[in-house]
Design a protein around this motif. Structure first.
Motif, PDB file in Angstrom:
ATOM      1  N   ARG A  70       0.795  -1.594   0.179  1.00  0.00           N
ATOM      2  CA  ARG A  70      -0.279  -0.129   0.170  1.00  0.00           C
ATOM      3  C   ARG A  70       0.916   1.361   0.427  1.00  0.00           C
ATOM      4  O   ARG A  70       0.209   2.355   0.535  1.00  0.00           O
ATOM      5  N   LEU A  71       2.010   0.835  -0.019  1.00  0.00           N
ATOM      6  CA  LEU A  71       2.923   2.375  -0.539  1.00  0.00           C
ATOM      7  C   LEU A  71       2.552   2.889  -2.426  1.00  0.00           C
ATOM      8  O   LEU A  71       2.027   2.261  -3.250  1.00  0.00           O
ATOM      9  N   PRO A  72       2.456   4.261  -2.775  1.00  0.00           N
ATOM     10  CA  PRO A  72       1.897   4.495  -4.568  1.00  0.00           C
ATOM     11  C   PRO A  72       2.620   3.690  -5.214  1.00  0.00           C
ATOM     12  O   PRO A  72       4.407   4.178  -4.795  1.00  0.00           O
ATOM     13  N   GLY A  73       2.088   4.122  -6.550  1.00  0.00           N
ATOM     14  CA  GLY A  73       3.495   3.621  -8.029  1.00  0.00           C
ATOM     15  C   GLY A  73       3.748   4.578  -9.042  1.00  0.00           C
ATOM     16  O   GLY A  73       2.200   5.108  -8.683  1.00  0.00           O
ATOM     17  N   LEU A  74       4.565   4.761  -9.684  1.00  0.00           N
ATOM     18  CA  LEU A  74       4.222   5.727 -10.329  1.00  0.00           C
ATOM     19  C   LEU A  74       4.189   4.764 -11.587  1.00  0.00           C
ATOM     20  O   LEU A  74       5.368   5.507 -12.701  1.00  0.00           O
ATOM     21  N   GLU A  75       4.151   3.077 -12.520  1.00  0.00           N
ATOM     22  CA  GLU A  75       3.717   2.873 -13.040  1.00  0.00           C
ATOM     23  C   GLU A  75       3.510   2.638 -14.445  1.00  0.00           C
ATOM     24  O   GLU A  75       3.984   2.585 -15.544  1.00  0.00           O
ATOM     25  N   THR A  76       2.202   2.512 -13.526  1.00  0.00           N
ATOM     26  CA  THR A  76       0.713   1.948 -14.891  1.00  0.00           C
ATOM     27  C   THR A  76       0.274   3.504 -15.087  1.00  0.00           C
ATOM     28  O   THR A  76       0.167   4.227 -14.516  1.00  0.00           O
ATOM     29  N   ALA A  77      -0.940   2.892 -16.155  1.00  0.00           N
ATOM     30  CA  ALA A  77      -1.275   4.394 -16.247  1.00  0.00           C
ATOM     31  C   ALA A  77      -3.003   4.971 -15.384  1.00  0.00           C
ATOM     32  O   ALA A  77      -2.662   6.176 -15.128  1.00  0.00           O
ATOM     33  N   GLU A  78      -2.802   3.627 -14.603  1.00  0.00           N
ATOM     34  CA  GLU A  78      -4.047   4.383 -13.347  1.00  0.00           C
ATOM     35  C   GLU A  78      -3.542   4.972 -12.380  1.00  0.00           C
ATOM     36  O   GLU A  78      -3.909   5.927 -11.421  1.00  0.00           O
ATOM     37  N   HIS A  79      -1.966   4.831 -12.109  1.00  0.00           N
ATOM     38  CA  HIS A  79      -1.355   5.325 -11.039  1.00  0.00           C
ATOM     39  C   HIS A  79      -1.350   7.298 -11.791  1.00  0.00           C
ATOM     40  O   HIS A  79      -1.773   7.386 -10.931  1.00  0.00           O
ATOM     41  N   VAL A  80      -0.733   7.022 -13.071  1.00  0.00           N
ATOM     42  CA  VAL A  80      -0.411   8.744 -13.805  1.00  0.00           C
ATOM     43  C   VAL A  80      -1.900   8.947 -13.279  1.00  0.00           C
ATOM     44  O   VAL A  80      -2.181  10.374 -13.257  1.00  0.00           O
ATOM     45  N   ARG A  81      -3.192   8.687 -13.771  1.00  0.00           N
ATOM     46  CA  ARG A  81      -4.449   9.177 -14.005  1.00  0.00           C
ATOM     47  C   ARG A  81      -4.161   9.741 -12.084  1.00  0.00           C
ATOM     48  O   ARG A  81      -5.070  10.644 -11.726  1.00  0.00           O
ATOM     49  N   GLY A  82      -4.297   9.266 -10.830  1.00  0.00           N
ATOM     50  CA  GLY A  82      -4.658   9.161  -9.892  1.00  0.00           C
ATOM     51  C   GLY A  82      -3.777   9.921  -9.674  1.00  0.00           C
ATOM     52  O   GLY A  82      -4.271  11.199  -8.537  1.00  0.00           O
ATOM     53  N   TRP A  83      -2.086  10.504 -10.108  1.00  0.00           N
ATOM     54  CA  TRP A  83      -1.655  10.794  -9.215  1.00  0.00           C
ATOM     55  C   TRP A  83      -1.632  12.300 -10.425  1.00  0.00           C
ATOM     56  O   TRP A  83      -1.335  13.622  -9.719  1.00  0.00           O
ATOM     57  N   ARG A  84      -2.618  12.606 -11.493  1.00  0.00           N
ATOM     58  CA  ARG A  84      -2.864  13.690 -11.921  1.00  0.00           C
ATOM     59  C   ARG A  84      -4.284  14.369 -11.165  1.00  0.00           C
ATOM     60  O   ARG A  84      -4.069  15.362 -10.748  1.00  0.00           O
ATOM     61  N   GLY A  85      -4.916  13.102 -10.666  1.00  0.00           N
ATOM     62  CA  GLY A  85      -5.917  13.946  -9.840  1.00  0.00           C
ATOM     63  C   GLY A  85      -4.976  15.069  -8.058  1.00  0.00           C
ATOM     64  O   GLY A  85      -6.189  15.985  -7.450  1.00  0.00           O
ATOM     65  N   VAL A  86      -4.157  14.260  -7.730  1.00  0.00           N
ATOM     66  CA  VAL A  86      -3.444  15.149  -6.600  1.00  0.00           C
ATOM     67  C   VAL A  86      -3.250  15.834  -7.295  1.00  0.00           C
ATOM     68  O   VAL A  86      -3.411  16.992  -6.701  1.00  0.00           O
ATOM     69  N   THR A  87      -2.666  16.344  -8.839  1.00  0.00           N
ATOM     70  CA  THR A  87      -1.547  17.463  -9.178  1.00  0.00           C
ATOM     71  C   THR A  87      -2.459  18.601  -9.461  1.00  0.00           C
ATOM     72  O   THR A  87      -2.369  19.641  -9.115  1.00  0.00           O
ATOM     73  N   ASP A  88      -3.500  17.699  -9.628  1.00  0.00           N
ATOM     74  CA  ASP A  88      -4.401  18.803 -10.100  1.00  0.00           C
ATOM     75  C   ASP A  88      -5.042  19.699  -9.030  1.00  0.00           C
ATOM     76  O   ASP A  88      -5.034  21.043  -8.997  1.00  0.00           O
ATOM     77  N   ALA A  89      -5.334  18.978  -8.179  1.00  0.00           N
ATOM     78  CA  ALA A  89      -5.899  19.371  -6.624  1.00  0.00           C
ATOM     79  C   ALA A  89      -4.825  20.647  -5.702  1.00  0.00           C
ATOM     80  O   ALA A  89      -4.958  21.728  -5.645  1.00  0.00           O
ATOM     81  N   VAL A  90      -3.494  20.427  -6.164  1.00  0.00           N
ATOM     82  CA  VAL A  90      -2.544  21.170  -5.584  1.00  0.00           C
ATOM     83  C   VAL A  90      -2.017  22.347  -6.305  1.00  0.00           C
ATOM     84  O   VAL A  90      -2.139  23.737  -6.110  1.00  0.00           O
TER      85      VAL A  90
END
Length: 364
Positions: A70-90
């Motif tokens: 349950r540590l985060p990754g930056l490998e898959t398209a789903e990871h990228v979509r999840g982190w896009r939500g974070v960066t957009d919010a910030v």
């Protein structure tokens, strides 16, 4: 209202920051089992967008580098979509955010990894346990594999691809985690790098080869102005041993200083005064972390670091966990919330997005 030097703006060739407070990377275990950040992660970081710069928790660049469940990754398209939500919010909240890429190397356990295999590091030397694994359990440490030369080259490629994924996810830059017992640090330390090849103990040049290759490759791929590096010379955390870190880190800085990175994020340690020794050897932005193995960094201690000329920026960890509005609290000389240690590594909003701000307290 105070006029703390921590609250002054900072500008460099790479950074334009409204203050000199950096939110340090801190593991919080708020990812889904596949490594995608949970929706509350966006809220958590957006709440802290008043920081001059946010550096995320450590993110594994590929499943080969996953150290805990349950540590985060930056490998898959789903990871990228999840982190896009974070960066957009910030960004919507006016903030700036770098992704920390954290390859576990020897750290981990088959039950803590999506691949279910043994972790691999520079040498077959076990890390102290325990390790967070599936179902919230903790398991004892195991002996990792020693990486082959091809696996070392693959680790460089994994960092490059993850850095590109971070750009696709909207991050302002990435920080390579070369500290606190993770893979880059494992190549630098005495007891975790027992190799006899070109990545090993033959000379300091061999010891720093992998770190230099990773930093150079990532900087070339996404831009040096978007690349930071974190180091913790002499840090004994998680069983690391460096009897004489000075010559190793001086040699490393002589190589990476030439690249024009966004910043160096340097942890000081009483065993080796890294800030005092390495600050004159670094010609770019320097972020100081002075609370890694001790009490949480206070406003006064951060101000003293700046006044001594040891750094341009100061990173705060536990203070930002409990105080999403930390810059405002420093400006108003307000009391700080205390950290709830029991919720640091749980998986929900409690102890994550529910710390009160001054504004909320005043409303009530």
């Amino acid at each position: 209202m105070t006029t703390s030097p921590l609250l002054r703006s900072y500008s460099s060739a790479s950074l334009r920051l409204p203050n000199r407070l950096v939110m340090a990377p801190m593991t919080r275990h708020r990812a889904a089992e596949d490594g995608t950040p949970l929706p509350i992660v966006a809220e958590h970081y957006a709440q802290r967008a008043g920081a001059g710069l946010i550096v995320t928790e450590g993110i594994w660049p590929s499943s080969r580098g996953q150290s805990e469940w349950r540590l985060p990754g930056l490998e898959t398209a789903e990871h990228v979509r999840g982190w896009r939500g974070v960066t957009d919010a910030v960004h919507a909240a006016g903030g700036r955010i770098f992704a920390q890429l954290m390859h576990g190397g020897r750290k981990g356990h088959p039950l803590a990894r999506l691949t279910g295999d043994l972790p691999a590091g520079p040498s077959a030397v076990a890390a102290p346990g325990p390790v967070h694994v599936r179902d919230g359990r903790k398991a004892a440490a195991i002996v990792p594999r020693a990486m082959t030369t091809d696996e070392i080259r693959q680790a460089v490629a994994d960092h490059v691809q993850a850095a590109r994924n971070a750009m696709d996810a909207g991050f302002d830059g990435i920080e390579l985690h070369g500290a606190n017992s993770y893979l880059i640090h494992q190549f630098l330390a005495d007891n975790t790098n027992l190799r006899a090849d070109e990545y090993g103990r033959g000379s300091i040049a061999d010891r720093i080869r992998f770190p230099v290759e990773v930093v150079s490759a990532v900087a070339s791929a996404v831009g040096a102005h978007r690349t930071g590096l974190r180091l913790s010379p002499g840090n004994p955390q998680f069983g690391m041993s460096e009897a004489d870190p000075a010559p190793v880190y001086r040699a490393l800085l002589s190589e990476v200083d030439l690249l024009g990175l966004a910043y160096l994020h340097l942890t000081d340690d009483e065993r080796y005064p890294a800030l005092a020794d390495l600050r004159p050897r670094w010609h770019g932005t320097l972020v100081a972390n002075v609370g890694e193995n001790g009490d949480p960094t206070t406003r006064e201690r951060g101000e003293a670091v700046l006044a001594a000329g040891l750094a341009d920026l100061v990173s705060y960890g536990r203070a930002f966990i409990a105080n999403p509005d930390l810059p405002e609290r420093f400006a108003r000389d307000a009391a700080l919330n205390a950290v709830d240690e029991t919720t640091l590594h749980t998986h929900d909003a409690v102890g994550y997005t529910d710390y009160p701000t001054l504004a909320a307290a005043e409303v009530h």
